[in-house]
Design an enzyme around this catalytic site. Structure first.
Site, short mmCIF file in Angstrom:
data_model
loop_
_atom_site.label_atom_id
_atom_site.label_comp_id
_atom_site.label_asym_id
_atom_site.label_seq_id
_atom_site.Cartn_x
_atom_site.Cartn_y
_atom_site.Cartn_z
N ALA A 135 0.85 -1.20 0.00
CA ALA A 135 0.00 0.00 0.00
C ALA A 135 0.88 1.24 0.00
O ALA A 135 2.10 1.17 0.17
CB ALA A 135 -0.92 0.01 1.23
N GLY A 192 6.83 14.86 4.37
CA GLY A 192 5.92 15.50 5.31
C GLY A 192 4.59 14.77 5.29
O GLY A 192 4.55 13.54 5.22
N LYS A 215 12.23 7.59 13.67
CA LYS A 215 12.58 8.22 12.40
C LYS A 215 13.86 9.04 12.51
O LYS A 215 14.60 9.19 11.53
CB LYS A 215 11.42 9.08 11.89
N VAL A 217 1.66 12.95 4.03
CA VAL A 217 1.29 12.17 2.84
C VAL A 217 0.00 11.43 3.16
O VAL A 217 -0.06 10.69 4.15
CB VAL A 217 2.37 11.15 2.44
N TYR A 266 7.62 7.58 17.88
CA TYR A 266 7.66 7.58 16.41
C TYR A 266 8.76 8.50 15.92
O TYR A 266 9.55 8.14 15.04
CB TYR A 266 6.31 8.00 15.82
N SER A 292 11.16 10.54 7.45
CA SER A 292 9.98 11.36 7.73
C SER A 292 10.44 12.72 8.22
O SER A 292 11.55 12.86 8.75
CB SER A 292 9.12 10.69 8.82
N ARG A 350 3.33 -7.88 4.50
CA ARG A 350 2.70 -8.90 5.34
C ARG A 350 1.44 -9.49 4.72
O ARG A 350 0.94 -10.50 5.19
CB ARG A 350 2.37 -8.31 6.71
N ARG A 351 0.90 -8.82 3.68
CA ARG A 351 -0.38 -9.26 3.10
C ARG A 351 -0.14 -9.88 1.73
O ARG A 351 -0.07 -9.18 0.73
CB ARG A 351 -1.33 -8.07 3.03
#
Length: 252
Positions: free
Chosen positions: A12, A184, A157, A186, A153, A140, A34-35
């Site tokens: 994704a 930035g 990063k 998204v 988080y 990020s 993972r999918r």
């Protein structure tokens, strides 16, 4: 002979957009995530649309054993990787440190830092053996500054930012390029994942301004990857026009 790109977190968002972009440019692809159902659908679509070869491998980058075993079983010709896009990453929760979730912290640290390291550890050695390669880490704006309740988080990063700089030094004598791309805001599944599937709350993050989309970052990644061999883009920070810092966004 077609070049090969390995893209993590390809099911994704930015990873999927990077897959389309590199396929458009004639790269064969190794896509991880993972999918498996999403990986297989994406592989079929890319093969049909761009006539490129696509290998898929479903594993969780948080597991060192899964990373090593799945990558090591790739056929030798698939290990001639020209570009590694370390895209797999996520945020969980938006809480002050004193009430943060231990589980959320572990998930972010294991995915954003350790997962990136596990994949890089394997692939960088292939690149050294091949005498060429380019590692592109998706960081990020949270790796360049911090913001309220972003504590862990942001820390992960910042680690990606530091690791990218360290990799650049470590890979220097091997002629392997290393780049960080720091987006930035998204609009992808990012906020939905952060808010544990709360789509309404996630949507509000992007209300009142035009955020970046995944393809904007994919084109930036491709720009870095497509420079001549003697050119290394150390890092790029990419923001929506409406965003100046992590917390300064002009909303109408």
């Amino acid at each position: 002979m077609a070049k090969i790109a390995l893209i993590t977190g390809a099911t994704a968002g930015i990873g999927e957009a990077c897959a389309h972009t590199f396929a458009r440019e004639g790269y064969n692809l190794i896509l991880t995530g993972r999918r498996m159902d999403r990986l297989e659908r994406l592989a079929d679509k890319l093969n049909e649309e761009y006539n490129v070869k696509v290998a898929v491998s479903s594993f969780d980058v948080r597991s060192r054993e899964q990373v090593v075993s799945n990558l090591d079983t790739l056929p030798a010709d698939w290990k001639q990787i020209d570009v590694l896009v370390n895209n797999a990453g996520l945020s969980q929760g938006l809480d002050p440190v004193q009430s943060g979730s231990y589980e959320d912290w572990d998930t972010m640290i294991d995915t954003n830092v350790k997962g990136l390291l596990y994949v890089t550890r394997v692939v960088s050695n292939w690149m050294i053996d091949n005498g060429t390669g380019h590692i592109i880490n998706i960081g990020s704006i949270a790796g360049k500054e911090v913001y309220p309740n972003g504590n862990v988080y942001c820390a992960t990063k910042h680690a990606v930012d530091a690791l990218t700089k360290a990799m650049r030094i470590d890979m220097l004598k091997h002629g392997i390029r290393v780049t960080a791309v720091h987006p930035g805001a998204v609009e992808t599944e990012f906020s939905e994942v952060r808010f544990k599937g709360d789509k309404e709350r996630a949507k509000k993050v992007y209300d009142g301004f035009e955020p970046l989309v995944a393809q904007d970052i994919a084109e930036t990644v491709w720009f870095a990857a497509s420079r001549p061999a003697h050119v290394n883009i150390n890092e790029l920070t990419v923001m929506p026009t409406a965003q100046a810092t992590a917390t300064n966004i002009f909303k109408k």
